[in-house]
Design a protein around this motif. Structure first.
Motif, PDB file in Angstrom:
ATOM      1  N   VAL A  80      29.615  29.069  30.175  1.00 38.96           N
ATOM      2  CA  VAL A  80      29.603  29.068  28.215  1.00 38.96           C
ATOM      3  C   VAL A  80      29.781  30.388  27.993  1.00 38.96           C
ATOM      4  O   VAL A  80      28.728  30.587  27.539  1.00 38.96           O
TER       5      VAL A  80
ATOM      6  N   VAL B 103      29.667  31.156  23.301  1.00 39.54           N
ATOM      7  CA  VAL B 103      29.353  29.921  22.085  1.00 39.54           C
ATOM      8  C   VAL B 103      30.183  31.417  21.384  1.00 39.54           C
ATOM      9  O   VAL B 103      29.638  32.966  20.906  1.00 39.54           O
TER      10      VAL B 103
ATOM     11  N   TRP C 102      33.571  26.424  28.926  1.00 39.43           N
ATOM     12  CA  TRP C 102      33.376  26.337  28.064  1.00 39.43           C
ATOM     13  C   TRP C 102      33.556  27.034  27.036  1.00 39.43           C
ATOM     14  O   TRP C 102      32.489  27.812  26.965  1.00 39.43           O
TER      15      TRP C 102
ATOM     16  N   VAL D  54      32.520  27.362  23.074  1.00 40.14           N
ATOM     17  CA  VAL D  54      31.648  26.542  21.427  1.00 40.14           C
ATOM     18  C   VAL D  54      32.245  27.336  20.651  1.00 40.14           C
ATOM     19  O   VAL D  54      31.569  28.012  20.565  1.00 40.14           O
TER      20      VAL D  54
ATOM     21  N   PRO E 258      29.052  21.643  16.806  1.00 41.56           N
ATOM     22  CA  PRO E 258      30.184  22.181  17.767  1.00 41.56           C
ATOM     23  C   PRO E 258      31.330  21.721  18.372  1.00 41.56           C
ATOM     24  O   PRO E 258      31.154  20.438  18.327  1.00 41.56           O
TER      25      PRO E 258
ATOM     26  N   VAL F  98      33.487  22.046  21.524  1.00 41.20           N
ATOM     27  CA  VAL F  98      33.745  22.867  22.951  1.00 41.20           C
ATOM     28  C   VAL F  98      35.045  22.383  23.380  1.00 41.20           C
ATOM     29  O   VAL F  98      35.804  21.191  23.696  1.00 41.20           O
TER      30      VAL F  98
ATOM     31  N   LEU G 230      26.938  15.734  21.416  1.00 41.36           N
ATOM     32  CA  LEU G 230      27.386  17.397  20.972  1.00 41.36           C
ATOM     33  C   LEU G 230      26.678  17.330  19.194  1.00 41.36           C
ATOM     34  O   LEU G 230      25.525  18.843  18.744  1.00 41.36           O
TER      35      LEU G 230
END
Length: 191
Positions: free
Chosen positions: A111, A113, A139, A141, A148, A150, A184
């Motif tokens: 993940v 971000v 993922w 984000v 968020p 995703v 989320l």
């Protein structure tokens, strides 16, 4: 112009290698190795980013079945010249308190971000590198007005590249790499 500290000079003409990161205690936190070059996260981290990573970590840890570990900010040794540090890693590697990196074969989900300074790397460079290393789930984000979104990718094994598996807003439900259900909106800081 000031001279670079000695530790910033590559130990060999070919540049940096994955194992060199463990021998750089002077390097700033969150130093990555991309194509043999050190990448420093020098921009200040936004509060939204840090809080969202914490909320995602807590939520995924609560849902992870036995045999899965959730780690934040640990590098993955993709090959000799690449050791990126994603925001979150879901791994099947047994917990090791002295671990400094994971092997791609143990990583089930990565993940990232997205931050303004990492946007290009997260959306293109890392997307390609994680797929080439055989990591099944990725993922990315995005911050959509502090909420968020995703972007979920799954590895298409015949091509060795990621195929989009959906963009999730408000709720995310996935059965892979394990049953995951996220609200989320409640993960977003300040909500």
């Amino acid at each position: 112009m000031t001279a670079l500290p000695d530790w910033m000079h590559p130990p060999r003409l070919e540049g940096w290698f994955a194992e060199d990161l463990d021998r750089l205690p002077q390097a700033p936190r969150h130093t990555e190795l991309i194509d043999g070059a050190l990448v420093f996260m020098m921009s200040p981290q936004r509060s939204w980013h840090g809080r969202l990573v914490t909320a995602l970590t807590t939520s995924l840890m609560a849902q992870a079945p036995v045999g899965f570990e959730v780690e934040r900010e640990m590098t993955i040794r993709l090959d000799d010249r690449n050791r990126p540090e994603p925001d979150l890693v879901v791994t099947t590697a047994p917990y090791d308190p002295d671990c400094t990196w994971f092997s791609p074969g143990d990583v089930q989900l990565v993940v990232e971000v997205v931050s303004p300074e990492s946007a290009h790397r997260d959306r293109t460079v890392k997307l390609r590198k994680y797929a080439e290393a055989g990591i099944r789930h990725y993922w990315c984000v995005e911050d959509e007005d502090t909420v968020p979104a995703v972007h979920v990718y799954e590895l298409d094994e015949p091509t060795g590249s990621y195929a989009p598996a959906g963009i999730f807003r408000h709720t995310l439900k996935r059965s892979l790499p394990f049953e995951i259900s996220l609200d989320l909106d409640t993960l977003a800081p300040g909500r």
